[in-house]
Write a protein that holds these residues in place. Structure first.
Motif, mmCIF file in Angstrom:
data_model
loop_
_atom_site.group_PDB
_atom_site.id
_atom_site.type_symbol
_atom_site.label_atom_id
_atom_site.label_comp_id
_atom_site.label_asym_id
_atom_site.label_seq_id
_atom_site.Cartn_x
_atom_site.Cartn_y
_atom_site.Cartn_z
ATOM 1 N N VAL A 25 0.835 -1.206 0.000
ATOM 2 C CA VAL A 25 0.000 0.000 0.000
ATOM 3 C C VAL A 25 0.865 1.249 0.000
ATOM 4 O O VAL A 25 0.579 2.222 -0.703
ATOM 5 C CB VAL A 25 -0.966 0.004 1.207
ATOM 6 N N ARG A 26 1.937 1.219 0.779
ATOM 7 C CA ARG A 26 2.800 2.396 0.872
ATOM 8 C C ARG A 26 3.625 2.629 -0.386
ATOM 9 O O ARG A 26 4.211 3.686 -0.566
ATOM 10 C CB ARG A 26 3.712 2.278 2.085
ATOM 11 N N ARG A 27 3.661 1.662 -1.268
ATOM 12 C CA ARG A 27 4.494 1.786 -2.462
ATOM 13 C C ARG A 27 3.692 1.843 -3.758
ATOM 14 O O ARG A 27 4.268 2.012 -4.823
ATOM 15 C CB ARG A 27 5.481 0.621 -2.513
ATOM 16 N N CYS A 28 2.391 1.691 -3.674
ATOM 17 C CA CYS A 28 1.553 1.692 -4.876
ATOM 18 C C CYS A 28 0.740 2.981 -4.955
ATOM 19 O O CYS A 28 0.464 3.616 -3.938
ATOM 20 C CB CYS A 28 0.599 0.494 -4.864
ATOM 21 N N ASP A 29 0.360 3.319 -6.170
ATOM 22 C CA ASP A 29 -0.422 4.530 -6.392
ATOM 23 C C ASP A 29 -1.883 4.376 -6.007
ATOM 24 O O ASP A 29 -2.563 5.368 -5.798
ATOM 25 C CB ASP A 29 -0.325 4.953 -7.858
ATOM 26 N N SER A 30 -2.374 3.164 -5.951
ATOM 27 C CA SER A 30 -3.785 2.961 -5.626
ATOM 28 C C SER A 30 -3.949 1.691 -4.803
ATOM 29 O O SER A 30 -3.121 0.783 -4.870
ATOM 30 C CB SER A 30 -4.613 2.842 -6.911
ATOM 31 N N LYS A 68 10.042 -7.715 -5.718
ATOM 32 C CA LYS A 68 10.181 -8.075 -7.138
ATOM 33 C C LYS A 68 8.850 -7.939 -7.876
ATOM 34 O O LYS A 68 8.812 -7.473 -9.017
ATOM 35 C CB LYS A 68 10.728 -9.495 -7.259
ATOM 36 N N VAL A 69 7.763 -8.340 -7.235
ATOM 37 C CA VAL A 69 6.439 -8.200 -7.847
ATOM 38 C C VAL A 69 6.138 -6.724 -8.077
ATOM 39 O O VAL A 69 5.621 -6.339 -9.138
ATOM 40 C CB VAL A 69 5.349 -8.859 -6.963
ATOM 41 N N LEU A 70 6.464 -5.885 -7.107
ATOM 42 C CA LEU A 70 6.246 -4.452 -7.236
ATOM 43 C C LEU A 70 7.067 -3.872 -8.384
ATOM 44 O O LEU A 70 6.571 -3.048 -9.161
ATOM 45 C CB LEU A 70 6.597 -3.756 -5.923
ATOM 46 N N ALA A 71 8.307 -4.315 -8.527
ATOM 47 C CA ALA A 71 9.138 -3.850 -9.645
ATOM 48 C C ALA A 71 8.512 -4.245 -10.979
ATOM 49 O O ALA A 71 8.454 -3.432 -11.910
ATOM 50 C CB ALA A 71 10.552 -4.415 -9.520
ATOM 51 N N ASP A 72 8.026 -5.482 -11.075
ATOM 52 C CA ASP A 72 7.334 -5.920 -12.301
ATOM 53 C C ASP A 72 6.089 -5.078 -12.551
ATOM 54 O O ASP A 72 5.802 -4.695 -13.688
ATOM 55 C CB ASP A 72 6.948 -7.396 -12.204
ATOM 56 N N HIS A 73 5.351 -4.812 -11.481
ATOM 57 C CA HIS A 73 4.127 -4.017 -11.583
ATOM 58 C C HIS A 73 4.453 -2.612 -12.108
ATOM 59 O O HIS A 73 3.753 -2.087 -12.979
ATOM 60 C CB HIS A 73 3.450 -3.943 -10.215
ATOM 61 N N ARG A 74 5.526 -2.012 -11.586
ATOM 62 C CA ARG A 74 5.917 -0.668 -12.027
ATOM 63 C C ARG A 74 6.347 -0.673 -13.490
ATOM 64 O O ARG A 74 6.023 0.260 -14.238
ATOM 65 C CB ARG A 74 7.034 -0.134 -11.148
ATOM 66 N N ARG A 75 7.092 -1.705 -13.897
ATOM 67 C CA ARG A 75 7.494 -1.790 -15.309
ATOM 68 C C ARG A 75 6.268 -1.917 -16.204
ATOM 69 O O ARG A 75 6.182 -1.266 -17.254
ATOM 70 C CB ARG A 75 8.454 -2.965 -15.528
ATOM 71 N N SER A 76 5.314 -2.717 -15.803
ATOM 72 C CA SER A 76 4.085 -2.874 -16.583
ATOM 73 C C SER A 76 3.320 -1.560 -16.659
ATOM 74 O O SER A 76 2.795 -1.192 -17.721
ATOM 75 C CB SER A 76 3.180 -3.943 -15.967
ATOM 76 N N ALA A 77 3.245 -0.858 -15.541
ATOM 77 C CA ALA A 77 2.537 0.427 -15.515
ATOM 78 C C ALA A 77 3.234 1.430 -16.428
ATOM 79 O O ALA A 77 2.564 2.204 -17.132
ATOM 80 C CB ALA A 77 2.455 0.959 -14.089
ATOM 81 N N ALA A 78 4.554 1.418 -16.427
ATOM 82 C CA ALA A 78 5.299 2.339 -17.301
ATOM 83 C C ALA A 78 5.018 2.031 -18.766
ATOM 84 O O ALA A 78 4.834 2.954 -19.576
ATOM 85 C CB ALA A 78 6.793 2.245 -17.009
ATOM 86 N N ARG A 79 4.961 0.747 -19.103
ATOM 87 C CA ARG A 79 4.645 0.372 -20.495
ATOM 88 C C ARG A 79 3.229 0.820 -20.860
ATOM 89 O O ARG A 79 2.993 1.319 -21.966
ATOM 90 C CB ARG A 79 4.801 -1.134 -20.692
ATOM 91 N N ARG A 80 2.290 0.655 -19.928
ATOM 92 C CA ARG A 80 0.919 1.101 -20.196
ATOM 93 C C ARG A 80 0.862 2.611 -20.402
ATOM 94 O O ARG A 80 0.167 3.099 -21.296
ATOM 95 C CB ARG A 80 -0.021 0.696 -19.057
ATOM 96 N N ARG A 81 1.588 3.351 -19.563
ATOM 97 C CA ARG A 81 1.605 4.816 -19.701
ATOM 98 C C ARG A 81 2.178 5.229 -21.050
ATOM 99 O O ARG A 81 1.657 6.125 -21.703
ATOM 100 C CB ARG A 81 2.410 5.454 -18.567
ATOM 101 N N GLU A 82 3.244 4.568 -21.462
ATOM 102 C CA GLU A 82 3.852 4.887 -22.755
ATOM 103 C C GLU A 82 2.862 4.662 -23.888
ATOM 104 O O GLU A 82 2.794 5.447 -24.833
ATOM 105 C CB GLU A 82 5.111 4.048 -22.973
#
Length: 182
Positions: A25-30, A68-82
């Protein structure tokens, strides 16, 4: 032990769920993103339950998995934003600009956000998760001394950045923007 793995998973889940959820929760946007990270973390734990270390090391192992899951989640979110930049531009042209989030961040939060991912992670593990150097070392697969050095450097960089932003530390260890009183 081989026959008792479902009970082992349940026990670890009950003991660590709230800590892993707070970490996410402390590391995610939602809250939805955090729920996804927690679900994936425990899915991996279920699949690899026989690899779970005993005792408190299971919690640290799960922190490592969640990281590691959070890092994957952030990479996926970055790809979606792009992929959605063009749509965002079109929507802004059609409907005008809107405020970013409606929430004004404090100076300290801005400074913290400007730190490197590694510095933020180390400082967060200490402040939010309450982990000690030994636990962080176990979680990150580093030596205790390496964690000590990295943590010292992260704190020094944070302190310098706060000074540059005009934030001073009071004797009670509370941070306040310069020119403001408590």
């Amino acid at each position: 032990m081989d026959d008792d793995w479902p009970a082992r998973f349940e026990a670890v889940y009950r003991e660590t769920y709230h800590q892993i959820t707070a970490y996410a929760v402390r590391r995610c946007d939602s809250p939805q993103d955090a729920a996804d990270v927690v679900a994936e973390t425990f899915t991996i734990a279920w699949r690899r339950v026989r690899e779970l270390p005993p005792g408190q090391d299971a919690r640290l192992w799960l922190y490592g998995v969640a990281r590691k899951v959070l890092a994957d989640h952030r990479r996926s979110a970055a790809r979606r934003r792009e992929r959605s930049v063009e749509l965002d531009t079109e929507m802004a042209d059609l409907y005008g600009s809107s405020p970013d989030s409606g929430v004004e961040l404090s100076v300290i939060a801005q400074v913290f956000g400007s730190l490197s991912d590694d510095d933020r992670e180390l400082l967060s593990l200490v402040a939010w998760e309450g982990l000690g150097r030994e636990e962080i070392a176990t979680m990150l697969g580093l030596s205790r001394n390496a964690v000590r050095i990295r943590l010292h450097r992260a704190r020094r960089r944070f302190s310098r950045a706060l000074d540059e932003a005009g934030v001073r530390s009071t004797t009670e260890s509370r941070m306040v923007p310069a020119g403001r009183s408590l």
